[in-house]
Motif scaffolding. Structure first.
Motif, PDB file in Angstrom:
ATOM      1  N   ILE A  89      56.827 -12.719  17.528  1.00  0.00           N
ATOM      2  CA  ILE A  89      56.094 -12.890  16.272  1.00  0.00           C
ATOM      3  C   ILE A  89      55.666 -14.351  16.268  1.00  0.00           C
ATOM      4  CG2 ILE A  89      56.173 -12.740  13.764  1.00  0.00           C
ATOM      5  CD1 ILE A  89      56.563 -10.044  15.325  1.00  0.00           C
ATOM      6  N   LEU A  90      54.360 -14.564  16.424  1.00  0.00           N
ATOM      7  CA  LEU A  90      53.856 -15.909  16.632  1.00  0.00           C
ATOM      8  C   LEU A  90      54.110 -16.799  15.428  1.00  0.00           C
ATOM      9  CD1 LEU A  90      50.555 -15.178  18.574  1.00  0.00           C
ATOM     10  CD2 LEU A  90      52.831 -15.710  19.465  1.00  0.00           C
ATOM     11  N   GLY A  91      54.291 -18.088  15.714  1.00  0.00           N
ATOM     12  CA  GLY A  91      54.564 -19.082  14.691  1.00  0.00           C
ATOM     13  C   GLY A  91      53.306 -19.854  14.324  1.00  0.00           C
ATOM     14  N   GLU A  92      53.411 -20.629  13.240  1.00  0.00           N
ATOM     15  CA  GLU A  92      52.242 -21.394  12.800  1.00  0.00           C
ATOM     16  C   GLU A  92      51.748 -22.286  13.936  1.00  0.00           C
ATOM     17  OE1 GLU A  92      53.436 -23.486   9.288  1.00  0.00           O
ATOM     18  OE2 GLU A  92      54.632 -24.918  10.378  1.00  0.00           O
ATOM     19  N   GLY A  93      50.446 -22.406  14.012  1.00  0.00           N
ATOM     20  CA  GLY A  93      49.822 -23.181  15.067  1.00  0.00           C
ATOM     21  C   GLY A  93      49.593 -22.408  16.352  1.00  0.00           C
ATOM     22  N   GLN A  94      50.021 -21.154  16.422  1.00  0.00           N
ATOM     23  CA  GLN A  94      49.870 -20.371  17.642  1.00  0.00           C
ATOM     24  C   GLN A  94      48.689 -19.403  17.596  1.00  0.00           C
ATOM     25  OE1 GLN A  94      53.996 -18.891  18.254  1.00  0.00           O
ATOM     26  NE2 GLN A  94      54.092 -20.340  19.965  1.00  0.00           N
ATOM     27  N   ASP A 161      57.813 -21.280  11.059  1.00  0.00           N
ATOM     28  CA  ASP A 161      57.287 -20.284  10.126  1.00  0.00           C
ATOM     29  C   ASP A 161      56.344 -19.349  10.877  1.00  0.00           C
ATOM     30  OD1 ASP A 161      58.566 -21.102   7.800  1.00  0.00           O
ATOM     31  OD2 ASP A 161      56.982 -22.526   7.273  1.00  0.00           O
ATOM     32  N   PRO A 162      56.274 -18.085  10.455  1.00  0.00           N
ATOM     33  CA  PRO A 162      55.377 -17.152  11.147  1.00  0.00           C
ATOM     34  C   PRO A 162      53.908 -17.450  10.848  1.00  0.00           C
ATOM     35  CG  PRO A 162      56.475 -16.074   9.313  1.00  0.00           C
ATOM     36  CD  PRO A 162      57.068 -17.434   9.420  1.00  0.00           C
ATOM     37  N   LEU A 163      53.080 -17.114  11.815  1.00  0.00           N
ATOM     38  CA  LEU A 163      51.636 -17.172  11.675  1.00  0.00           C
ATOM     39  C   LEU A 163      51.195 -15.942  10.896  1.00  0.00           C
ATOM     40  CD1 LEU A 163      48.993 -18.617  12.685  1.00  0.00           C
ATOM     41  CD2 LEU A 163      49.063 -17.038  14.618  1.00  0.00           C
ATOM     42  N   VAL A 164      50.172 -16.091  10.059  1.00  0.00           N
ATOM     43  CA  VAL A 164      49.663 -14.980   9.261  1.00  0.00           C
ATOM     44  C   VAL A 164      48.182 -14.782   9.565  1.00  0.00           C
ATOM     45  CG1 VAL A 164      49.244 -14.167   6.902  1.00  0.00           C
ATOM     46  CG2 VAL A 164      51.342 -15.397   7.431  1.00  0.00           C
ATOM     47  N   PHE A 165      47.758 -13.522   9.677  1.00  0.00           N
ATOM     48  CA  PHE A 165      46.346 -13.190   9.865  1.00  0.00           C
ATOM     49  C   PHE A 165      45.840 -12.616   8.547  1.00  0.00           C
ATOM     50  CE2 PHE A 165      42.836 -10.592  11.697  1.00  0.00           C
ATOM     51  CZ  PHE A 165      42.160 -11.622  12.336  1.00  0.00           C
ATOM     52  N   HIS A 166      44.825 -13.266   7.965  1.00  0.00           N
ATOM     53  CA  HIS A 166      44.313 -12.862   6.660  1.00  0.00           C
ATOM     54  C   HIS A 166      42.830 -13.183   6.594  1.00  0.00           C
ATOM     55  CE1 HIS A 166      43.893 -13.725   2.149  1.00  0.00           C
ATOM     56  NE2 HIS A 166      44.075 -12.431   2.254  1.00  0.00           N
ATOM     57  N   LYS A 167      42.021 -12.205   6.197  1.00  0.00           N
ATOM     58  CA  LYS A 167      40.568 -12.365   6.097  1.00  0.00           C
ATOM     59  C   LYS A 167      39.968 -12.884   7.408  1.00  0.00           C
ATOM     60  CE  LYS A 167      40.381 -12.984   1.118  1.00  0.00           C
ATOM     61  NZ  LYS A 167      39.891 -13.807   0.018  1.00  0.00           N
ATOM     62  N   SER A 168      40.419 -12.290   8.518  1.00  0.00           N
ATOM     63  CA  SER A 168      39.937 -12.605   9.862  1.00  0.00           C
ATOM     64  C   SER A 168      40.202 -14.041  10.295  1.00  0.00           C
ATOM     65  CB  SER A 168      38.428 -12.290   9.986  1.00  0.00           C
ATOM     66  OG  SER A 168      38.213 -10.926   9.758  1.00  0.00           O
ATOM     67  N   PHE A 170      43.523 -17.051  11.058  1.00  0.00           N
ATOM     68  CA  PHE A 170      44.938 -17.340  11.167  1.00  0.00           C
ATOM     69  C   PHE A 170      45.280 -18.362  10.094  1.00  0.00           C
ATOM     70  CE2 PHE A 170      43.811 -16.074  15.521  1.00  0.00           C
ATOM     71  CZ  PHE A 170      44.652 -14.975  15.610  1.00  0.00           C
ATOM     72  N   ARG A 171      46.385 -18.126   9.409  1.00  0.00           N
ATOM     73  CA  ARG A 171      46.799 -19.005   8.314  1.00  0.00           C
ATOM     74  C   ARG A 171      48.296 -19.256   8.428  1.00  0.00           C
ATOM     75  NH1 ARG A 171      42.583 -18.736   4.413  1.00  0.00           N
ATOM     76  NH2 ARG A 171      41.200 -16.970   4.754  1.00  0.00           N
ATOM     77  N   ASN A 172      48.737 -20.292   7.727  1.00  0.00           N
ATOM     78  CA  ASN A 172      50.153 -20.618   7.671  1.00  0.00           C
ATOM     79  C   ASN A 172      50.687 -20.247   6.295  1.00  0.00           C
ATOM     80  OD1 ASN A 172      50.063 -21.775  10.264  1.00  0.00           O
ATOM     81  ND2 ASN A 172      49.325 -23.691   9.410  1.00  0.00           N
ATOM     82  N   LEU A 173      51.961 -19.945   6.231  1.00  0.00           N
ATOM     83  CA  LEU A 173      52.609 -19.667   4.949  1.00  0.00           C
ATOM     84  C   LEU A 173      52.718 -20.959   4.160  1.00  0.00           C
ATOM     85  CD1 LEU A 173      55.526 -17.312   5.999  1.00  0.00           C
ATOM     86  CD2 LEU A 173      53.357 -16.682   4.944  1.00  0.00           C
ATOM     87  N   GLU A 174      52.615 -20.857   2.859  1.00  0.00           N
ATOM     88  CA  GLU A 174      52.764 -22.030   2.013  1.00  0.00           C
ATOM     89  C   GLU A 174      53.652 -21.667   0.841  1.00  0.00           C
ATOM     90  OE1 GLU A 174      49.836 -24.470  -0.870  1.00  0.00           O
ATOM     91  OE2 GLU A 174      49.141 -24.253   1.202  1.00  0.00           O
ATOM     92  N   SER A 175      54.657 -22.486   0.605  1.00  0.00           N
ATOM     93  CA  SER A 175      55.564 -22.253  -0.529  1.00  0.00           C
ATOM     94  C   SER A 175      54.880 -22.714  -1.813  1.00  0.00           C
ATOM     95  CB  SER A 175      56.868 -23.029  -0.340  1.00  0.00           C
ATOM     96  OG  SER A 175      57.521 -22.562   0.800  1.00  0.00           O
ATOM     97  N   ILE A 176      55.175 -21.991  -2.858  1.00  0.00           N
ATOM     98  CA  ILE A 176      54.607 -22.352  -4.166  1.00  0.00           C
ATOM     99  C   ILE A 176      55.639 -23.093  -4.970  1.00  0.00           C
ATOM    100  CG2 ILE A 176      53.622 -21.480  -6.290  1.00  0.00           C
ATOM    101  CD1 ILE A 176      52.587 -19.103  -4.718  1.00  0.00           C
TER     102      ILE A 176
END
Length: 176
Positions: A89-94, A161-168, A170-176
């Motif tokens: 499961i790829l991490g941020e930046g990957q 942190d895991p990498l996220v794919f959203h709206k075509s 790659f994005r990083n998770l962000e805490s609120i």
């Protein structure tokens, strides 16, 4: 004493019968997903692919995950015959790694920081590694649903942190 008031917004929703691949891709893209790299050593050499249609927690007993693979995949017929398949499961930046593993006509592993455990190949600096075997496959339209049994795992989410794919994208998770 604080008074809370609920405000209801009235909207009119209409269902559309446009379920074309373009409309579905746009609608499905609104929902973020993790990005998985599937890789293994095979009789034909190393094989790997990227998948954003990966689901964890399909079953805890037995431990199962799933992935949807396009029927026209040239990689899956080779990969599915391996004794085990490494899922990273790829991490941020990957994101570039995911694009490289999805590309055609190149050495998908060139320059990647890899680690092999038996036939399973893993991407270093990923958020999670799952050592899996094919449990079952089911036809699903233009895809095949593959259930994979998890045999071993390594959790690096305290580091990556895991990498996220959203709206075509790659994005990083962000805490609120």
């Amino acid at each position: 004493m604080t008074t809370l008031q609920a405000h209801e917004t009235h909207t009119t929703a209409q269902l559309s019968n446009d379920v074309s691949p373009l409309s579905l891709r746009s609608a499905f893209g609104q929902f973020p997903s993790g990005v998985a790299a599937l890789a293994a050593s095979t009789d034909r050499g190393p094989a790997g692919m990227a998948a954003s249609s990966f689901t964890v927690g399909v079953s805890l007993d037995p431990p199962l995950v799933s992935v949807a693979i396009q029927n026209n995949s040239e990689t899956w017929p080779t990969l599915q015959d391996s004794d085990s398949i490494g899922i990273s499961i790829l991490g941020e930046g990957q994101g570039p790694i995911a694009r490289q593993l999805a590309a055609k006509g190149i050495d998908r592993f060139e320059g990647l920081d890899l680690e092999a455990h038996g036939p399973s190949i893993f991407i270093n600096h990923a958020a999670l590694w799952l050592d899996t075997t094919v449990y079952a496959q089911y036809p699903a339209g233009d895809h095949v649903m593959v259930l994979l049994q998890v045999n071993n795992l390594a959790d690096f989410t305290n580091i990556h942190d895991p990498l996220v794919f959203h709206k075509s994208q790659f994005r990083n998770l962000e805490s609120i």
